[in-house]
Enzyme design. Sequence first.
Site, PDB file in Angstrom:
ATOM      1  N   ARG A  25       0.816  -1.222   0.000  1.00 60.71           N
ATOM      2  CA  ARG A  25       0.000   0.000   0.000  1.00 60.71           C
ATOM      3  C   ARG A  25       0.851   1.274   0.000  1.00 60.71           C
ATOM      4  O   ARG A  25       0.435   2.296   0.544  1.00 60.71           O
ATOM      5  CB  ARG A  25      -0.970   0.007   1.180  1.00 60.71           C
ATOM      6  CG  ARG A  25      -1.978  -1.136   1.184  1.00 60.71           C
ATOM      7  CD  ARG A  25      -2.893  -1.070  -0.027  1.00 60.71           C
ATOM      8  NE  ARG A  25      -4.082  -1.863   0.162  1.00 60.71           N
ATOM      9  CZ  ARG A  25      -5.274  -1.353   0.472  1.00 60.71           C
ATOM     10  NH1 ARG A  25      -5.451  -0.076   0.593  1.00 60.71           N
ATOM     11  NH2 ARG A  25      -6.299  -2.141   0.618  1.00 60.71           N
ATOM     12  N   ARG A  29      -2.662   6.493   0.751  1.00 62.91           N
ATOM     13  CA  ARG A  29      -3.329   7.406   1.683  1.00 62.91           C
ATOM     14  C   ARG A  29      -2.468   8.165   2.675  1.00 62.91           C
ATOM     15  O   ARG A  29      -2.918   9.137   3.252  1.00 62.91           O
ATOM     16  CB  ARG A  29      -4.387   6.610   2.459  1.00 62.91           C
ATOM     17  CG  ARG A  29      -5.373   5.943   1.559  1.00 62.91           C
ATOM     18  CD  ARG A  29      -6.112   4.836   2.259  1.00 62.91           C
ATOM     19  NE  ARG A  29      -5.216   3.737   2.600  1.00 62.91           N
ATOM     20  CZ  ARG A  29      -5.576   2.677   3.326  1.00 62.91           C
ATOM     21  NH1 ARG A  29      -6.789   2.599   3.810  1.00 62.91           N
ATOM     22  NH2 ARG A  29      -4.720   1.714   3.581  1.00 62.91           N
ATOM     23  N   ARG A  38      -6.694  12.943  -4.542  1.00 65.59           N
ATOM     24  CA  ARG A  38      -7.952  12.370  -4.059  1.00 65.59           C
ATOM     25  C   ARG A  38      -9.031  13.439  -3.888  1.00 65.59           C
ATOM     26  O   ARG A  38     -10.227  13.163  -4.033  1.00 65.59           O
ATOM     27  CB  ARG A  38      -7.693  11.657  -2.728  1.00 65.59           C
ATOM     28  CG  ARG A  38      -8.902  10.914  -2.219  1.00 65.59           C
ATOM     29  CD  ARG A  38      -8.570  10.068  -1.043  1.00 65.59           C
ATOM     30  NE  ARG A  38      -8.243  10.870   0.124  1.00 65.59           N
ATOM     31  CZ  ARG A  38      -7.924  10.370   1.304  1.00 65.59           C
ATOM     32  NH1 ARG A  38      -7.887   9.059   1.479  1.00 65.59           N
ATOM     33  NH2 ARG A  38      -7.652  11.151   2.314  1.00 65.59           N
ATOM     34  N   ASP A  74      -6.868  -1.443  -7.761  1.00 63.04           N
ATOM     35  CA  ASP A  74      -7.490  -2.122  -6.627  1.00 63.04           C
ATOM     36  C   ASP A  74      -7.844  -3.544  -7.019  1.00 63.04           C
ATOM     37  O   ASP A  74      -8.069  -3.828  -8.203  1.00 63.04           O
ATOM     38  CB  ASP A  74      -8.747  -1.390  -6.156  1.00 63.04           C
ATOM     39  CG  ASP A  74      -9.120  -1.809  -4.745  1.00 63.04           C
ATOM     40  OD1 ASP A  74      -8.525  -1.280  -3.793  1.00 63.04           O
ATOM     41  OD2 ASP A  74      -9.968  -2.706  -4.588  1.00 63.04           O
ATOM     42  N   TYR A 151     -15.740 -10.105  -0.551  1.00 66.50           N
ATOM     43  CA  TYR A 151     -16.418  -8.825  -0.810  1.00 66.50           C
ATOM     44  C   TYR A 151     -17.682  -9.024  -1.641  1.00 66.50           C
ATOM     45  O   TYR A 151     -18.709  -8.388  -1.400  1.00 66.50           O
ATOM     46  CB  TYR A 151     -15.474  -7.847  -1.508  1.00 66.50           C
ATOM     47  CG  TYR A 151     -14.363  -7.372  -0.613  1.00 66.50           C
ATOM     48  CD1 TYR A 151     -14.586  -6.379   0.338  1.00 66.50           C
ATOM     49  CD2 TYR A 151     -13.099  -7.932  -0.678  1.00 66.50           C
ATOM     50  CE1 TYR A 151     -13.573  -5.956   1.185  1.00 66.50           C
ATOM     51  CE2 TYR A 151     -12.075  -7.514   0.162  1.00 66.50           C
ATOM     52  CZ  TYR A 151     -12.324  -6.528   1.088  1.00 66.50           C
ATOM     53  OH  TYR A 151     -11.334  -6.109   1.932  1.00 66.50           O
TER      54      TYR A 151
END
Length: 344
Positions: A25, A29, A38, A74, A151
């Site tokens: 990752r 973020r 973003r 993703d 998911y």
Amino acid sequence: MIKNDLFLRVLNGEATSRPPVWMMRQAGRYLPEYIKIREKYDFFTRCQTPELASEITIQPIRRYGMDAAILFSDILVIPQAMNIEVQMVPNVGPVIPNPVRSLKDLDQVIIPEVNESLGYVFDAIKMTKEKLEGQVPLIGFAGSPWTLLCYIVQGRGSKVFELAKQFCFNEPEAAHLLLDKLTETTIEYLKGKIKAGADVIQLFDSWGGILSPEDYLKYSWPYLNRIIDALEDQVPVIMYGKGCWFAMNEFNKSKASAIGIDWTCAPKTARSLVDSKRVLQGNLDPSYLLSNPTLITNKVNQMIGEFGHQHYIVNLGHGITPKTPLDNVKAFFDTVKNYQALEV
Ligand code: 1CP
């Protein structure tokens, strides 16, 4: 030609004077430059626009100069391409408004022509490779079929994914059909990523560790192994399974080039479970990156000592968390880059 090929050399079994390093990752973020992007574009626009995806991929390389880049994308772009709607809701995460819960729900799930529905990912890889100018290798990735099923059936993130398990236990035929469709799609998708220029593939079985060892061998591992076999001789494959160290024997027997582990498996335990020259990757608890540079430096040096600096790739045990201070990330990378082995 790749200028810094340390990562590739280790994946090919070569001895090196220090281990390579990257971070799960790493594109995302915790970086202020990512947060700026973003603010302007929603999640799937960022994934689907090669200019944005390639820029986000390179941001951490520019800042820290780690030994590999990982494409910003993703794991859930695969279900999307299979005609399953996926929304990314800020502060919630992925939401699947019409989850698959029965054999009948599977009628709508297609095996897509990947060049049509996922061509934007291949374009992002090509553009990233151009922008990288051969500085470091580029990692492409996919989620494991089981992790995607979690998911698709649960409908959103969860800690236990009880609906996903209920589906497998009550409707095994439907579950295996879904896993099979996901596997076929993933194989074509990853072949496309490799053709577009991905130098290495990492498979993420982020939710493998919530299964019992017996169920893991039914619902996750056979499908992952099929993917690994299908990519044999193309590029190195890293098999990362969170909480899956009970399956280390299977990983060790597979054709994966490296095995990624999380922090619940001690480095020495991991080494004792695999062949002597098996490449291992991991496994610092990402929460250590919330501490301070001195502690991080000590922990990273300790970790390299315990894994041994050969046949080893330094990484976290799972993804970096959003509020990680930038100086702590720097300490993590600098420690590895300055690592001096006593002997080569
Ligand atoms: O607004 C945002 O930035 C959303 C946060 C985000 C990001 C940065 C999501 C939503 N996905 C990503 C990018 C991403 N996802 C990468 C980028 C490359 C990198 O730097 O590593 C990768 C490899 C992934 C893979 C991914 N997505 C996994 C497997 C890896 C892991 O961490 O276990 C999983 C489980 C997902 C699902 C997902 N996507 C996003 C979120 C918040 C989640 C997790 C939701 C949950 O907790 O269940």
